[in-house]
Structures are given as structure tokens and as C-alpha cells.
Design an enzyme around this catalytic site. Sequence first.
Site, short mmCIF file in Angstrom:
data_model
loop_
_atom_site.label_atom_id
_atom_site.label_comp_id
_atom_site.label_asym_id
_atom_site.label_seq_id
_atom_site.Cartn_x
_atom_site.Cartn_y
_atom_site.Cartn_z
CG HIS A 51 -0.14 0.06 2.53
ND1 HIS A 51 0.39 1.22 3.04
CD2 HIS A 51 0.20 -0.92 3.40
CE1 HIS A 51 1.02 0.97 4.17
NE2 HIS A 51 0.93 -0.34 4.40
CD GLU A 81 2.48 -5.79 8.23
OE1 GLU A 81 2.63 -7.03 8.17
OE2 GLU A 81 3.19 -4.98 7.62
#
Length: 230
Positions: free
Chosen positions: A16, A89
Amino acid sequence: MTPQPKTGRRLILWRHGQTAWNVENRAQGQLDVAMDAVGEQQVRDSAPQLAALRPDRIWSSDLQRARLTAQELSVLTGIPVRQDRRLREYDVGIRQGLTYDEFRVAHPDVHARFFGDPEYQVPGAEHPEQVISRMAEVMREAAADLAPGQCAVLVGHGAALTSGLLGFFGVSPKLREMFAGMDNCAWAELHEHPARGWQLVAYNQSGAGAAATAGMRDLRGNADATPPAR
């Protein structure tokens, strides 16, 4: 780069865009932190290059910094985004939301053990083997969903994507130290060779199309992540 066969499947792992917490070196983990203006521009700059790879599928972590990165590519390609929590994550437990200095002040005993014992797990943190397992699972599922010659882009987070590579190739977690931290909006490419199977053909590719340098950043300080050995 050596030309790859056109009949094999391809996986692209895309991190990202930047967040303010990345800049502050603040542990994000699974907190839903938004991209900042720089990150949004990184995505706008990089998405056309990912679109040029002609993806057939787009998968994404459901956290907004990844989801909105994937959405930019979806707009360009017309391909819907498949959200999957397995692409999140690392959960870094009580470190989430803290810089390392704040972590040291708030939890001095835990901080000392964290840096003194490579086997120690921060309370509430996800074990690396758990992340490796879930990431490898979703990567293999994405690969299995492709026909010969097709490509999937998986949008996620720096440390988890690198751990996914280890799991996908079935290699020792200790090899995590071989990888520099993946930069914001950089990507890795995996191609399926007809005789040799899956191969990593590019890592940490930047929006400029060249390998980015991440050596300036201590892997322990990768604010989106967790240390490679934990």
C-alpha cells in the site's frame, strides 16, 4: 530482466501507499490507518504500471490503506477487488500505535525482552509462523484461481507480504533477513516457469520501474510491520 514464458501464471505482491504513521515510524499492525497525501499520489503514480501488467484478478487486505490502493487499480482495469483478511499486516500486539521510544517508555520490561531475546513474543502479537501460514494460504489460493497465462495482484502490507514469500516457497523463516523492507507502493513479481515452477523475478520494484533501496530503514523500525524474526 530475463524474459519469462507467457504461458505461466503470475502473482504481483503490491504494498500500500504511505501513511503518516509510516513516516513517524509508528507501529500500525492491524490498526486501520489511512494513507496520507503522499501515499495517495504514490498509488496514482504506480497503478498505471500495475495495470500495464494486465491483471485478471485483484485481491486486497481489508484495511483501508491496502483496500484504497487496490481500488485505484480496480478503477483503471475494471476488475473488482476481492477483500481478504488473510492479507492483513502482522498483529503486533501492545506495540500497535506506538513508536519504539513510546513502546520503551510504556512497557520497559517488555521492550527490554523484545530486544534481548529473539524468541520473545510481545503480548498479543501474532507469531511469525501464523502470518507465514495465512499469507502462503491466500497466495496459493490466488494462484490456483488463475488460468495459464493469467495474473493476480495481491495488495497488502510490507512485512506480511515478505513473510508470504517465505511460506509460498516453503523456505525457512530465517531467510527473512535476506529481504530489505518493501517500500510503500513497491511490488514483487512471481512468475510460473514451465519447468522450474514458481520463481521470484522482481522484488521491491518502485513506481519508477527500478529496484528501490530500502537499506536506510532499519527492519525493526518498519512501522507497518514487526521485526522479521518474530
